[in-house]
Design a protein around this motif. Structure first.
Motif, PDB file in Angstrom:
ATOM      1  N   THR A   1      53.640  46.721  34.196  1.00  0.00           N
ATOM      2  CA  THR A   1      52.439  46.958  33.387  1.00  0.00           C
ATOM      3  C   THR A   1      51.257  47.346  34.273  1.00  0.00           C
ATOM      4  O   THR A   1      50.464  48.217  33.919  1.00  0.00           O
ATOM      5  N   MET A   2      51.132  46.703  35.421  1.00  0.00           N
ATOM      6  CA  MET A   2      50.000  46.958  36.315  1.00  0.00           C
ATOM      7  C   MET A   2      50.131  48.273  37.071  1.00  0.00           C
ATOM      8  O   MET A   2      49.128  48.861  37.477  1.00  0.00           O
ATOM      9  N   ARG A   3      51.348  48.749  37.264  1.00  0.00           N
ATOM     10  CA  ARG A   3      51.579  49.939  38.075  1.00  0.00           C
ATOM     11  C   ARG A   3      50.982  51.211  37.484  1.00  0.00           C
ATOM     12  O   ARG A   3      50.441  52.040  38.219  1.00  0.00           O
ATOM     13  N   THR A   4      51.082  51.396  36.196  1.00  0.00           N
ATOM     14  CA  THR A   4      50.640  52.651  35.568  1.00  0.00           C
ATOM     15  C   THR A   4      49.164  52.949  35.829  1.00  0.00           C
ATOM     16  O   THR A   4      48.845  54.029  36.338  1.00  0.00           O
ATOM     17  N   PRO A   5      48.238  52.044  35.509  1.00  0.00           N
ATOM     18  CA  PRO A   5      46.839  52.385  35.785  1.00  0.00           C
ATOM     19  C   PRO A   5      46.560  52.524  37.285  1.00  0.00           C
ATOM     20  O   PRO A   5      45.740  53.362  37.687  1.00  0.00           O
TER      21      PRO A   5
ATOM     22  N   ALA B   1      50.457  46.984  46.731  1.00  0.00           N
ATOM     23  CA  ALA B   1      51.346  46.421  47.760  1.00  0.00           C
ATOM     24  C   ALA B   1      51.983  45.079  47.378  1.00  0.00           C
ATOM     25  O   ALA B   1      53.172  44.878  47.643  1.00  0.00           O
ATOM     26  N   PRO B   2      51.277  44.142  46.754  1.00  0.00           N
ATOM     27  CA  PRO B   2      51.920  42.862  46.414  1.00  0.00           C
ATOM     28  C   PRO B   2      52.737  42.876  45.117  1.00  0.00           C
ATOM     29  O   PRO B   2      53.328  41.852  44.761  1.00  0.00           O
ATOM     30  N   LEU B   3      52.811  43.998  44.408  1.00  0.00           N
ATOM     31  CA  LEU B   3      53.556  44.032  43.150  1.00  0.00           C
ATOM     32  C   LEU B   3      55.051  43.731  43.325  1.00  0.00           C
ATOM     33  O   LEU B   3      55.630  43.041  42.486  1.00  0.00           O
ATOM     34  N   PRO B   4      55.702  44.200  44.407  1.00  0.00           N
ATOM     35  CA  PRO B   4      57.117  43.829  44.577  1.00  0.00           C
ATOM     36  C   PRO B   4      57.325  42.310  44.683  1.00  0.00           C
ATOM     37  O   PRO B   4      58.334  41.791  44.182  1.00  0.00           O
ATOM     38  N   ALA B   5      56.399  41.602  45.285  1.00  0.00           N
ATOM     39  CA  ALA B   5      56.514  40.137  45.362  1.00  0.00           C
ATOM     40  C   ALA B   5      56.418  39.528  43.968  1.00  0.00           C
ATOM     41  O   ALA B   5      57.135  38.573  43.651  1.00  0.00           O
ATOM     42  N   LEU B   6      55.560  40.071  43.115  1.00  0.00           N
ATOM     43  CA  LEU B   6      55.445  39.596  41.739  1.00  0.00           C
ATOM     44  C   LEU B   6      56.747  39.860  40.987  1.00  0.00           C
ATOM     45  O   LEU B   6      57.228  38.998  40.252  1.00  0.00           O
ATOM     46  N   GLU B   7      57.334  41.019  41.198  1.00  0.00           N
ATOM     47  CA  GLU B   7      58.592  41.363  40.531  1.00  0.00           C
ATOM     48  C   GLU B   7      59.712  40.393  40.886  1.00  0.00           C
ATOM     49  O   GLU B   7      60.558  40.081  40.050  1.00  0.00           O
ATOM     50  N   ARG B   8      59.725  39.917  42.109  1.00  0.00           N
ATOM     51  CA  ARG B   8      60.792  39.015  42.555  1.00  0.00           C
ATOM     52  C   ARG B   8      60.672  37.608  41.981  1.00  0.00           C
ATOM     53  O   ARG B   8      61.619  36.830  42.048  1.00  0.00           O
ATOM     54  N   LEU B   9      59.552  37.267  41.389  1.00  0.00           N
ATOM     55  CA  LEU B   9      59.347  35.905  40.886  1.00  0.00           C
ATOM     56  C   LEU B   9      60.175  35.587  39.649  1.00  0.00           C
ATOM     57  O   LEU B   9      60.704  34.482  39.525  1.00  0.00           O
ATOM     58  N   SER B  10      60.254  36.526  38.720  1.00  0.00           N
ATOM     59  CA  SER B  10      60.925  36.240  37.441  1.00  0.00           C
ATOM     60  C   SER B  10      60.963  37.516  36.609  1.00  0.00           C
ATOM     61  O   SER B  10      60.301  38.501  36.942  1.00  0.00           O
ATOM     62  N   PRO B  11      61.700  37.483  35.505  1.00  0.00           N
ATOM     63  CA  PRO B  11      61.644  38.626  34.587  1.00  0.00           C
ATOM     64  C   PRO B  11      60.218  38.897  34.084  1.00  0.00           C
ATOM     65  O   PRO B  11      59.829  40.048  33.913  1.00  0.00           O
ATOM     66  N   ALA B  12      59.459  37.833  33.860  1.00  0.00           N
ATOM     67  CA  ALA B  12      58.063  38.030  33.442  1.00  0.00           C
ATOM     68  C   ALA B  12      57.277  38.715  34.553  1.00  0.00           C
ATOM     69  O   ALA B  12      56.437  39.577  34.283  1.00  0.00           O
TER      70      ALA B  12
ATOM     71  N   LEU C   1      46.266  34.063  41.986  1.00  0.00           N
ATOM     72  CA  LEU C   1      45.233  33.461  42.841  1.00  0.00           C
ATOM     73  C   LEU C   1      45.211  34.117  44.226  1.00  0.00           C
ATOM     74  O   LEU C   1      44.149  34.408  44.768  1.00  0.00           O
ATOM     75  N   ASP C   2      46.386  34.339  44.784  1.00  0.00           N
ATOM     76  CA  ASP C   2      46.476  34.944  46.129  1.00  0.00           C
ATOM     77  C   ASP C   2      45.961  36.378  46.155  1.00  0.00           C
ATOM     78  O   ASP C   2      45.545  36.862  47.199  1.00  0.00           O
ATOM     79  N   ASN C   3      45.996  37.061  45.035  1.00  0.00           N
ATOM     80  CA  ASN C   3      45.597  38.472  44.988  1.00  0.00           C
ATOM     81  C   ASN C   3      44.278  38.705  44.269  1.00  0.00           C
ATOM     82  O   ASN C   3      43.894  39.845  44.036  1.00  0.00           O
ATOM     83  N   GLY C   4      43.575  37.635  43.952  1.00  0.00           N
ATOM     84  CA  GLY C   4      42.293  37.764  43.264  1.00  0.00           C
ATOM     85  C   GLY C   4      41.252  38.533  44.060  1.00  0.00           C
ATOM     86  O   GLY C   4      40.541  39.377  43.515  1.00  0.00           O
ATOM     87  N   ALA C   5      41.163  38.275  45.364  1.00  0.00           N
ATOM     88  CA  ALA C   5      40.172  38.969  46.197  1.00  0.00           C
ATOM     89  C   ALA C   5      40.487  40.460  46.286  1.00  0.00           C
ATOM     90  O   ALA C   5      39.571  41.295  46.295  1.00  0.00           O
ATOM     91  N   VAL C   6      41.775  40.809  46.330  1.00  0.00           N
ATOM     92  CA  VAL C   6      42.178  42.218  46.372  1.00  0.00           C
ATOM     93  C   VAL C   6      41.754  42.901  45.077  1.00  0.00           C
ATOM     94  O   VAL C   6      41.270  44.037  45.088  1.00  0.00           O
ATOM     95  N   LYS C   7      41.901  42.208  43.960  1.00  0.00           N
ATOM     96  CA  LYS C   7      41.506  42.763  42.657  1.00  0.00           C
ATOM     97  C   LYS C   7      39.988  42.969  42.604  1.00  0.00           C
ATOM     98  O   LYS C   7      39.513  43.988  42.093  1.00  0.00           O
ATOM     99  N   VAL C   8      39.228  42.042  43.145  1.00  0.00           N
ATOM    100  CA  VAL C   8      37.770  42.185  43.172  1.00  0.00           C
ATOM    101  C   VAL C   8      37.377  43.398  44.015  1.00  0.00           C
ATOM    102  O   VAL C   8      36.524  44.201  43.611  1.00  0.00           O
TER     103      VAL C   8
END
Length: 193
Positions: free
Chosen positions: A144-148, A126-137, A86-93
């Protein structure tokens, strides 16, 4: 193969005094017991929780499988992961908008149309490291998102260098990678990976 129907109480749609429908009783058990297509149901018998139509697993194995799945929440229901999306939805758009603009820019040989893709790919990475810190998932999702994203960044770099052929190849590769990544993200969120 015959499978015994579970004693589950009143079945939806059954009338008082009417004989219970064994198939409906089995369906009312919420699919807890696998039944092979074409299996018949014996009314009035009971089914143990670990049993299958094939007569395979024990109650202990069924209980341990349920305990293991209960211990692992489905990543898509994790409030922290939901918040990240939700926090990164606008960045994705903004990234998607920049990607469309870059595709047009590469096709027309316009370097300025690729500047936003470079910035948007960096902003989405930029926010991918924060996602990584949340859990193994979260770690799986970020990987998965980094490659493209890195492929799209390479497309922007090639475009900015006026190498439009390389930029087009990278854009095409990135689109395929993004589609594959989205499928993988969905499976991770569903708890399938």
């Amino acid at each position: 193969m015959t499978v015994a129907a579970a004693a589950v109480g009143p079945v939806a749609g059954a009338t008082a005094g009417a004989a219970p429908d064994p198939a409906a009783a089995l369906n009312a058990a919420a699919g807890a017991f696998p039944v092979s297509p074409g299996a018949s149901v014996s009314p009035g018998a009971s089914v143990s929780p670990g049993a299958s139509a094939e007569g395979g697993s024990s109650a202990a194995q069924g209980a341990s499988a349920r305990d293991a799945s209960a211990a692992r929440p489905i990543p898509g229901t994790d409030a922290a992961i939901q918040r990240w999306f939700l926090d990164n939805g606008a960045v994705k758009v903004r990234f998607n908008d920049a990607l469309l603009q870059a595709e047009r820019a590469v096709a027309s040989g316009d370097v300025t149309g690729c500047q936003q893709l470079d910035a948007a790919a960096r902003a989405l990475s930029a926010p991918l490291p924060a996602l990584e810190r949340l859990s193994p998932a979260g770690q799986k999702l970020a990987a998965t998102m980094r490659t493209p994203l890195s492929t799209f960044a390479a497309a922007a770099t090639a475009c900015l260098a006026k190498d439009f052929a390389a930029a087009q190849v990278a854009l095409d590769s990135g689109v395929v990678q993004q589609a594959d990544a989205q499928e993988t993200v969905d499976e991770i969120l569903d708890g399938d990976l």
